[in-house]
Motif scaffolding. Structure first.
Motif, PDB file in Angstrom:
ATOM      1  N   MET A   1     -11.144   6.426   8.802  1.00 49.27           N
ATOM      2  CA  MET A   1     -10.788   5.700   7.614  1.00 49.27           C
ATOM      3  C   MET A   1     -11.529   4.372   7.648  1.00 49.27           C
ATOM      4  N   LYS A   2     -12.239   4.106   6.591  1.00 49.62           N
ATOM      5  CA  LYS A   2     -12.911   2.820   6.471  1.00 49.62           C
ATOM      6  C   LYS A   2     -12.190   2.018   5.399  1.00 49.62           C
ATOM      7  N   MET A   3     -11.737   0.843   5.766  1.00 50.99           N
ATOM      8  CA  MET A   3     -11.063  -0.022   4.810  1.00 50.99           C
ATOM      9  C   MET A   3     -12.011  -1.151   4.437  1.00 50.99           C
ATOM     10  N   SER A   4     -12.370  -1.219   3.161  1.00 51.77           N
ATOM     11  CA  SER A   4     -13.247  -2.284   2.697  1.00 51.77           C
ATOM     12  C   SER A   4     -12.835  -2.691   1.290  1.00 51.77           C
ATOM     13  N   ASP A   5     -13.247  -3.881   0.904  1.00 52.00           N
ATOM     14  CA  ASP A   5     -12.957  -4.405  -0.430  1.00 52.00           C
ATOM     15  C   ASP A   5     -11.466  -4.436  -0.736  1.00 52.00           C
ATOM     16  N   ILE A   6     -10.668  -4.781   0.269  1.00 48.76           N
ATOM     17  CA  ILE A   6      -9.231  -4.952   0.077  1.00 48.76           C
ATOM     18  C   ILE A   6      -8.910  -6.412   0.373  1.00 48.76           C
ATOM     19  N   PRO A   7      -8.632  -7.202  -0.658  1.00 46.92           N
ATOM     20  CA  PRO A   7      -8.297  -8.599  -0.398  1.00 46.92           C
ATOM     21  C   PRO A   7      -6.926  -8.708   0.257  1.00 46.92           C
ATOM     22  N   PHE A   8      -6.688  -9.828   0.924  1.00 46.78           N
ATOM     23  CA  PHE A   8      -5.385 -10.051   1.525  1.00 46.78           C
ATOM     24  C   PHE A   8      -4.318 -10.000   0.451  1.00 46.78           C
ATOM     25  N   GLY A   9      -3.191  -9.385   0.768  1.00 48.01           N
ATOM     26  CA  GLY A   9      -2.085  -9.304  -0.177  1.00 48.01           C
ATOM     27  C   GLY A   9      -0.816  -8.930   0.551  1.00 48.01           C
ATOM     28  N   THR A  32       4.341   3.896  -3.453  1.00 47.60           N
ATOM     29  CA  THR A  32       2.932   4.046  -3.091  1.00 47.60           C
ATOM     30  C   THR A  32       2.086   2.883  -3.569  1.00 47.60           C
ATOM     31  N   GLN A  33       1.175   2.460  -2.709  1.00 49.69           N
ATOM     32  CA  GLN A  33       0.121   1.511  -3.049  1.00 49.69           C
ATOM     33  C   GLN A  33      -1.210   2.196  -2.747  1.00 49.69           C
ATOM     34  N   GLN A  34      -2.179   2.038  -3.641  1.00 46.76           N
ATOM     35  CA  GLN A  34      -3.508   2.614  -3.435  1.00 46.76           C
ATOM     36  C   GLN A  34      -4.506   1.472  -3.320  1.00 46.76           C
ATOM     37  N   PHE A  35      -5.300   1.489  -2.252  1.00 47.33           N
ATOM     38  CA  PHE A  35      -6.326   0.480  -2.016  1.00 47.33           C
ATOM     39  C   PHE A  35      -7.654   1.207  -1.842  1.00 47.33           C
ATOM     40  N   GLY A  36      -8.376   1.433  -2.932  1.00 50.97           N
ATOM     41  CA  GLY A  36      -9.590   2.239  -2.857  1.00 50.97           C
ATOM     42  C   GLY A  36      -9.223   3.641  -2.415  1.00 50.97           C
ATOM     43  N   GLU A  37      -9.809   4.091  -1.317  1.00 51.35           N
ATOM     44  CA  GLU A  37      -9.513   5.429  -0.804  1.00 51.35           C
ATOM     45  C   GLU A  37      -8.310   5.459   0.136  1.00 51.35           C
ATOM     46  N   VAL A  38      -7.731   4.306   0.418  1.00 54.38           N
ATOM     47  CA  VAL A  38      -6.610   4.226   1.355  1.00 54.38           C
ATOM     48  C   VAL A  38      -5.295   4.224   0.580  1.00 54.38           C
ATOM     49  N   ARG A  39      -4.434   5.189   0.911  1.00 51.65           N
ATOM     50  CA  ARG A  39      -3.102   5.266   0.304  1.00 51.65           C
ATOM     51  C   ARG A  39      -2.093   4.799   1.348  1.00 51.65           C
ATOM     52  N   VAL A  40      -1.194   3.925   0.922  1.00 50.10           N
ATOM     53  CA  VAL A  40      -0.150   3.405   1.803  1.00 50.10           C
ATOM     54  C   VAL A  40       1.186   3.709   1.132  1.00 50.10           C
ATOM     55  N   ARG A  41       2.114   4.298   1.910  1.00 53.87           N
ATOM     56  CA  ARG A  41       3.382   4.731   1.313  1.00 53.87           C
ATOM     57  C   ARG A  41       4.571   4.348   2.184  1.00 53.87           C
ATOM     58  N   MET A  42       5.649   4.011   1.523  1.00 54.40           N
ATOM     59  CA  MET A  42       6.959   3.926   2.139  1.00 54.40           C
ATOM     60  C   MET A  42       7.676   5.172   1.621  1.00 54.40           C
ATOM     61  N   ASN A 101      19.058  14.589   8.973  1.00 56.35           N
ATOM     62  CA  ASN A 101      19.920  13.513   8.482  1.00 56.35           C
ATOM     63  C   ASN A 101      19.190  12.466   7.659  1.00 56.35           C
ATOM     64  N   GLY A 102      17.913  12.687   7.361  1.00 56.33           N
ATOM     65  CA  GLY A 102      17.130  11.740   6.592  1.00 56.33           C
ATOM     66  C   GLY A 102      16.268  10.879   7.491  1.00 56.33           C
ATOM     67  N   ALA A 103      15.221  10.308   6.898  1.00 62.51           N
ATOM     68  CA  ALA A 103      14.306   9.456   7.645  1.00 62.51           C
ATOM     69  C   ALA A 103      13.557   8.553   6.670  1.00 62.51           C
ATOM     70  N   GLN A 104      13.184   7.382   7.142  1.00 57.40           N
ATOM     71  CA  GLN A 104      12.328   6.474   6.376  1.00 57.40           C
ATOM     72  C   GLN A 104      11.047   6.276   7.161  1.00 57.40           C
ATOM     73  N   LEU A 105       9.906   6.406   6.477  1.00 56.52           N
ATOM     74  CA  LEU A 105       8.600   6.397   7.113  1.00 56.52           C
ATOM     75  C   LEU A 105       7.671   5.416   6.427  1.00 56.52           C
ATOM     76  N   PHE A 106       6.703   4.920   7.181  1.00 58.01           N
ATOM     77  CA  PHE A 106       5.591   4.141   6.639  1.00 58.01           C
ATOM     78  C   PHE A 106       4.339   4.933   6.972  1.00 58.01           C
ATOM     79  N   ILE A 107       3.554   5.292   5.939  1.00 56.89           N
ATOM     80  CA  ILE A 107       2.436   6.217   6.120  1.00 56.89           C
ATOM     81  C   ILE A 107       1.158   5.619   5.532  1.00 56.89           C
ATOM     82  N   VAL A 108       0.084   5.713   6.295  1.00 55.76           N
ATOM     83  CA  VAL A 108      -1.233   5.312   5.819  1.00 55.76           C
ATOM     84  C   VAL A 108      -2.128   6.546   5.892  1.00 55.76           C
ATOM     85  N   ASP A 109      -2.755   6.863   4.763  1.00 52.97           N
ATOM     86  CA  ASP A 109      -3.679   8.005   4.746  1.00 52.97           C
ATOM     87  C   ASP A 109      -4.750   7.819   3.687  1.00 52.97           C
TER      88      ASP A 109
END
Length: 109
Positions: A1-9, A32-42, A101-109
């Motif tokens: 995964m290459k992360m580029s052109d993502i300003p601080f936020g 969900t948040q999308q940063f170019g090709e990087v998807r970040v999810r709670m 019983n359920g789960a909460q996840l933080f996922i980057v893909d």
């Protein structure tokens, strides 16, 4: 995964709208948040959730709460509890998850 052109936020996940994704059993709720090709999810899985497919997408996944079971297509099984993570590359090992019983996840893909 290459992360580029993502300003601080910053992200306040509590204000993002959750979308429902039905499993074979139960539901997954994604913020969900999308940063170019990087998807970040709670993601929150309801109790009794079972994925409705084998996933070949690569992820870095952190279990925030609850307990998540993941099976690979070769039969291996893993259990994550709060503070544990897994990582898998695109098209590396197909996997599917469930939770009793359920789960909460933080996922980057």
């Amino acid at each position: 995964m290459k992360m580029s052109d993502i300003p601080f936020g910053t992200t306040d996940w509590s204000v993002l709208e959750a979308t429902e994704h039905a499993g074979e059993k139960g539901s997954a709720w994604w913020r969900t948040q999308q940063f170019g090709e990087v998807r970040v999810r709670m993601v929150e899985y309801t109790p009794g959730y079972l994925a409705d497919h084998w996933c070949s997408k690569g992820h870095i996944l952190l279990c925030l709460s609850g307990e998540l079971h993941t099976e690979l297509d070769d039969g291996r099984r893993f259990t994550l509890t709060a503070g544990m993570s897994y990582q898998v590359a695109d098209n590396a090992e197909a996997h599917r998850s469930w939770t009793e019983n359920g789960a909460q996840l933080f996922i980057v893909d």
